[in-house]
Design a protein around this motif. Structure first.
Motif, mmCIF file in Angstrom:
data_model
loop_
_atom_site.group_PDB
_atom_site.id
_atom_site.type_symbol
_atom_site.label_atom_id
_atom_site.label_comp_id
_atom_site.label_asym_id
_atom_site.label_seq_id
_atom_site.Cartn_x
_atom_site.Cartn_y
_atom_site.Cartn_z
ATOM 1 N N ARG A 1 -2.737 1.410 -6.210
ATOM 2 C CA ARG A 1 -3.032 2.176 -4.362
ATOM 3 C C ARG A 1 -4.244 1.410 -4.077
ATOM 4 O O ARG A 1 -4.388 0.523 -2.737
ATOM 5 C CB ARG A 1 -3.344 3.864 -5.001
ATOM 6 N N LEU B 1 1.375 6.704 -6.913
ATOM 7 C CA LEU B 1 0.694 7.509 -7.346
ATOM 8 C C LEU B 1 0.442 8.630 -7.473
ATOM 9 O O LEU B 1 0.446 9.779 -8.331
ATOM 10 C CB LEU B 1 -0.936 7.256 -6.604
ATOM 11 N N LEU C 1 0.841 -1.608 -0.038
ATOM 12 C CA LEU C 1 0.105 -0.175 -0.096
ATOM 13 C C LEU C 1 0.908 1.096 0.020
ATOM 14 O O LEU C 1 0.424 2.017 -0.746
ATOM 15 C CB LEU C 1 -0.601 -0.541 1.469
ATOM 16 N N SER D 1 2.031 1.695 -3.942
ATOM 17 C CA SER D 1 1.210 2.371 -4.481
ATOM 18 C C SER D 1 1.167 3.859 -4.201
ATOM 19 O O SER D 1 0.922 4.081 -4.921
ATOM 20 C CB SER D 1 0.037 1.615 -4.397
ATOM 21 N N SER D 2 0.357 4.104 -3.162
ATOM 22 C CA SER D 2 0.902 5.412 -3.399
ATOM 23 C C SER D 2 1.236 6.159 -3.454
ATOM 24 O O SER D 2 1.345 7.078 -4.122
ATOM 25 C CB SER D 2 0.589 5.858 -1.344
ATOM 26 N N ARG E 1 -3.095 5.332 -9.649
ATOM 27 C CA ARG E 1 -4.532 4.879 -8.212
ATOM 28 C C ARG E 1 -5.152 3.584 -8.183
ATOM 29 O O ARG E 1 -5.330 3.308 -7.000
ATOM 30 C CB ARG E 1 -5.435 6.617 -9.054
ATOM 31 N N ARG F 1 -4.766 -0.519 -0.831
ATOM 32 C CA ARG F 1 -5.809 -0.654 0.487
ATOM 33 C C ARG F 1 -6.183 -1.683 0.806
ATOM 34 O O ARG F 1 -6.295 -2.117 1.962
ATOM 35 C CB ARG F 1 -6.091 0.645 0.391
#
Length: 514
Positions: free
Chosen positions: A164, A124, A117, A120-121, A161, A168
């Motif tokens: 991400r 993004l 996560l 990925s954040s 996105r 999550r």
């Protein structure tokens, strides 16, 4: 001639003997018959009166939980911990941990998901910055023209996105798996079943045990169509509790009968096998302190409060014959069969709506075969009937000239003087029977004289005592006869009477001698 006499004489003797025997048999005295007293059946009875009868419908069933849960493993792993409360019959509170599966694998999975996560954040955010830079460059170089999506890096931004969001979701799933390694009690309850032990490996979907809530319990009660007509079953679940039918459950616990109260909350469908409707009764707080608890699977008897029957006669079930007939006692103390209309009937009580009237005397003693007009002695409401004086059908007591006027059940007196002149002899007999008013046996004295050819006889005194000696008296002296008779009577009167209504067999009448 001599031969003829030899033949005729035996024949004549034989015929004469037969004729004499026949004459004696035909003229023999008839034996005294005892009086036959009619037998009267004694019965218990009660006086009928109208009353209001609340119908109580009886049924039976077993206790079952209102709310129960089956524990199933949602994750794979080894059972590392079992609560001390997680045993059959154990009680627990809401929020208690009952079972723990090894959570280390799921902790690692959660850490990995959180790392994904974060990556990925970051990706993004990087893609968003690149898109913003591309847009500014396009606007500075190509003024007035619209830039394409690829020029502005919009697809790359959407992909970043999505990555991400996926990361999550993996974090959330890892958290759930980690939570599922622990079994937390959802309510206050008890353990009904335990199917796992510490160290046992369980896979996803394996059955671990069963628990149930203790705030209430239910019991399923089968009712017949006839019973249903006397109970108001709620049609929906929105009926106020005060309008629900009351119910009382009873069971024997440790040798003592215990009772619980509850409500009939709903009705289930009809059982196809028995064609009976099952109703559900509920008891709140069955494990409250101060009284024995209602155990799951316990057999109980149920009494459901039904409708009120007005102006009916309430009878014991034993007084009802063939479920349609009763026995009454009329004014002449005789049985009367009566058909009735039964409004309600159970194992102990019957409510009759028609066929009886107030004040009638009902026989409560079970009788086998009876007919109308049978005489009975009825004890009504515990009060025995008055006794009759004497015995019905008894002898009057007038025998030989004296009557039973002493009022003590004794027989009268017999005085009989018999004279038999054989050849100048006389005989007298004086008999005394319970005529003295004391109820004792009679005494008999007999003074007999018989003058054969010598003019002398003997006077024999018989007074019921075979041990007394006969007394001789001159046959020709009437004064001596009177004196002997007087002495015999005095001796007879000195004997104590021995029983009511009996006669000494030694003083029975004897044939006169000539």
């Amino acid at each position: 001639m001599k031969l003829l006499l030899k033949v005729l004489i035996p024949v004549l003797v034989l015929v004469g003997s037969v004729f004499a025997a026949k004459t004696i048999l035909e003229n023999r005295p008839e034996p005294r018959k005892r009086p036959q007293f009619p037998t009267v059946q004694a019965v218990e009875a009660t006086t009928l009166a109208k009353s209001n009868y609340p119908v109580v419908v009886r049924s039976q069933g077993t206790i079952q939980p209102t709310q129960s849960s089956t524990l199933v493993a949602e994750v794979t792993g080894t059972v590392v911990e079992l609560s001390e409360l997680f045993v059959v019959g154990g009680s627990f509170a809401k929020g208690d941990v009952l079972l723990q599966i090894d959570e280390r694998d799921y902790t690692i999975a959660l850490t990995q998901a959180e790392a994904n996560l974060a990556q990925s954040s970051a990706a993004l955010q990087e893609e968003a910055a690149r898109g913003a830079l591309a847009k500014s460059e396009w606007e500075s170089m190509r003024q007035g023209k619209k830039a394409s999506a690829f020029t502005l890096r919009l697809p790359q931004l959407a992909a970043a996105r999505a990555n991400r969001d996926a990361a999550r979701a993996q974090v959330e799933r890892a958290k759930l798996d980690l939570e599922r390694t622990r079994f937390v009690a959802p309510y206050d309850g008890k353990v009904l079943e335990k199917s796992v032990d510490p160290g046992q490996f369980v896979s996803r979907g394996a059955r671990l045990g069963q628990i149930y809530a203790t705030n209430s319990v239910d019991v399923r009660l089968p009712l017949s169509n006839r019973q249903l007509t006397y109970i108001d079953i709620p049609a929906s679940g929105n009926v106020p509790s005060s309008l629900l039918p009351n119910i009382e459950l009873s069971a024997t616990v440790d040798g003592v009968e215990q009772n619980w109260t509850g409500k009939v909350v709903r009705a289930e469908g009809v059982d196809a096998g028995t064609q009976q409707l099952n109703v559900i009764a509920r008891v709140e707080r069955p494990f409250a302190p101060g009284k024995p608890p209602l155990r799951i699977g316990q057999y109980v008897q149920a009494n459901i409060a039904g409708r009120l029957l007005e102006d009916v006669f309430v009878l014991p079930r034993a007084a009802l014959r063939e479920d349609r007939e009763v026995l009454l006692v009329n004014s002449e103390s005789q049985l009367e069969r009566r058909e009735v209309v039964v409004a309600w009937l159970d194992e102990e009580t019957a409510a009759v709506s028609d066929g009886l009237e107030a004040g009638a005397v009902l026989v409560t003693t079970p009788l086998s075969t009876v007919t109308n007009g049978t005489p009975v002695r009825a004890t009504v409401d515990g009060k025995a009937p008055p006794r009759r004086e004497g015995r019905p059908g008894g002898r009057g007591g007038n025998e030989g000239g004296a009557s039973r006027s002493d009022g003590q059940g004794g027989e009268g007196q017999r005085g009989a003087n018999r004279r038999g002149d054989g050849q100048g002899g006389e005989g007298q007999r004086g008999t005394g029977r319970r005529g003295d008013g004391q109820g004792g046996e009679g005494q008999r004295g007999a003074n007999r004289r018989g003058d054969d050819q010598s003019g002398e006889g003997q006077q024999i005194q018989r007074n019921g005592n075979a041990g007394e000696r006969p007394v001789k008296a001159p046959a020709t002296d009437d004064g001596a006869d009177e004196q002997a008779t007087t002495e015999n009577e005095q001796s007879a009167n000195t004997k104590q009477n021995r029983g009511k209504g009996e006669i000494d067999r030694t003083n029975a009448d004897e044939p006169e001698y000539k």
